[in-house]
Design a protein around this motif. Structure first.
Motif, PDB file in Angstrom:
ATOM      1  N   UNK A  52      -2.572  -8.845   8.710  1.00 58.44           N
ATOM      2  CA  UNK A  52      -3.068  -7.525   9.080  1.00 58.44           C
ATOM      3  C   UNK A  52      -2.671  -6.456   8.075  1.00 58.44           C
ATOM      4  N   UNK A  53      -1.458  -6.528   7.570  1.00 57.31           N
ATOM      5  CA  UNK A  53      -1.052  -5.517   6.592  1.00 57.31           C
ATOM      6  C   UNK A  53      -1.873  -5.612   5.315  1.00 57.31           C
ATOM      7  N   UNK A  54      -2.104  -6.800   4.823  1.00 49.40           N
ATOM      8  CA  UNK A  54      -2.893  -6.903   3.587  1.00 49.40           C
ATOM      9  C   UNK A  54      -4.368  -6.626   3.841  1.00 49.40           C
ATOM     10  N   UNK A  55      -4.866  -6.901   5.038  1.00 44.62           N
ATOM     11  CA  UNK A  55      -6.257  -6.594   5.361  1.00 44.62           C
ATOM     12  C   UNK A  55      -6.470  -5.086   5.480  1.00 44.62           C
ATOM     13  N   UNK A  56      -5.561  -4.412   6.156  1.00 42.96           N
ATOM     14  CA  UNK A  56      -5.726  -2.974   6.392  1.00 42.96           C
ATOM     15  C   UNK A  56      -5.311  -2.118   5.205  1.00 42.96           C
ATOM     16  N   UNK A  64      -3.327   2.231   4.798  1.00 41.76           N
ATOM     17  CA  UNK A  64      -1.936   2.592   4.505  1.00 41.76           C
ATOM     18  C   UNK A  64      -1.415   1.777   3.349  1.00 41.76           C
ATOM     19  N   UNK A  65      -0.336   2.286   2.772  1.00 36.08           N
ATOM     20  CA  UNK A  65       0.386   1.557   1.735  1.00 36.08           C
ATOM     21  C   UNK A  65       1.691   1.063   2.338  1.00 36.08           C
ATOM     22  N   UNK A  66       2.144  -0.060   1.835  1.00 33.10           N
ATOM     23  CA  UNK A  66       3.420  -0.615   2.280  1.00 33.10           C
ATOM     24  C   UNK A  66       4.438  -0.329   1.185  1.00 33.10           C
ATOM     25  N   UNK A  67       5.536   0.250   1.580  1.00 30.87           N
ATOM     26  CA  UNK A  67       6.634   0.604   0.680  1.00 30.87           C
ATOM     27  C   UNK A  67       6.204   1.651  -0.338  1.00 30.87           C
ATOM     28  N   UNK A 133      -6.909   8.732   7.524  1.00 32.45           N
ATOM     29  CA  UNK A 133      -7.039   8.990   8.952  1.00 32.45           C
ATOM     30  C   UNK A 133      -6.410   7.971   9.881  1.00 32.45           C
ATOM     31  N   UNK A 134      -5.683   7.014   9.339  1.00 32.17           N
ATOM     32  CA  UNK A 134      -5.068   5.996  10.197  1.00 32.17           C
ATOM     33  C   UNK A 134      -3.967   6.621  11.047  1.00 32.17           C
ATOM     34  N   UNK A 135      -3.921   6.248  12.309  1.00 26.19           N
ATOM     35  CA  UNK A 135      -2.887   6.706  13.238  1.00 26.19           C
ATOM     36  C   UNK A 135      -2.129   5.492  13.759  1.00 26.19           C
ATOM     37  N   UNK A 136      -0.870   5.693  14.064  1.00 25.57           N
ATOM     38  CA  UNK A 136      -0.026   4.594  14.505  1.00 25.57           C
ATOM     39  C   UNK A 136      -0.592   3.891  15.748  1.00 25.57           C
ATOM     40  N   UNK A 137      -1.140   4.648  16.676  1.00 23.67           N
ATOM     41  CA  UNK A 137      -1.626   4.025  17.912  1.00 23.67           C
ATOM     42  C   UNK A 137      -2.838   3.127  17.674  1.00 23.67           C
ATOM     43  N   UNK A 138      -3.447   3.181  16.482  1.00 28.47           N
ATOM     44  CA  UNK A 138      -4.525   2.250  16.158  1.00 28.47           C
ATOM     45  C   UNK A 138      -4.010   0.811  16.081  1.00 28.47           C
TER      46      UNK A 138
END
Length: 162
Positions: A52-56, A64-67, A133-138
């Motif tokens: 999911x992280x690499x897909x999103x 979003x970006x990681x790190x 526009x990504x929100x945590x609750x998504x």
């Protein structure tokens, strides 16, 4: 100088501290599973996070970006592994509760909230940097689906092989 370094590397410190703490907790708890089951749970958890992280994080989504960077590096890999014990603890505590029809709903809901809180802590430590526009609750529907699939895996495969 030290405070500035800690602020700039909060994501790396978070990964090291939370990862070490989670694995320590996992190994301190009385063992209920075989080594193969433990490895499978860690792989399942790391797989879902990585998937999911690499897909999103890539086009066409790029939510979003990681790190620190949008590029995959060692700290990204460690962040995937850091949450590995999440599935272990999810199944571990599930095996110790009384089960009925409503238990599944409430148990998955509680763990989805735990996942959201974990994501919020990781966001505060700059593990996740939301954009477009990504929100945590998504993330909540993703957690509900992954937790449900994980519980089905436990019920149909792990419990069957006892």
């Amino acid at each position: 100088m030290i405070l500035q370094y800690i602020q700039s590397s909060s994501n790396e410190l978070f990964i090291l501290i939370v990862g070490a703490g989670a694995y320590l907790l996992m190994f301190v708890l009385p063992q209920r599973f075989t080594k193969g089951q433990i490895v499978t749970m860690l792989l399942i958890s790391s797989y879902w996070i990585c998937f999911f992280d690499t897909t999103l994080c890539v086009n066409p989504f790029d939510y979003y970006d990681i790190n620190d960077t949008p590029y995959f590096d060692l700290w990204d890999l460690l962040s995937f592994v850091m949450f590995g014990p999440f599935t272990y603890l999810f199944i571990y505590f599930y095996t110790s509760i009384e089960k009925n029809r409503t238990t599944y709903f409430f148990y998955i809901s509680i763990w989805a909230l735990i996942a959201i809180v974990s994501e919020a802590l990781a966001w505060h430590a700059n593990i996740y940097r939301y954009k477009n526009g990504y929100q945590m609750f998504y993330s909540l529907p993703i957690y509900l689906i992954v937790l449900s699939i994980t519980l089905m895996y436990h019920r149909f495969f792990m419990r069957k092989n006892k």
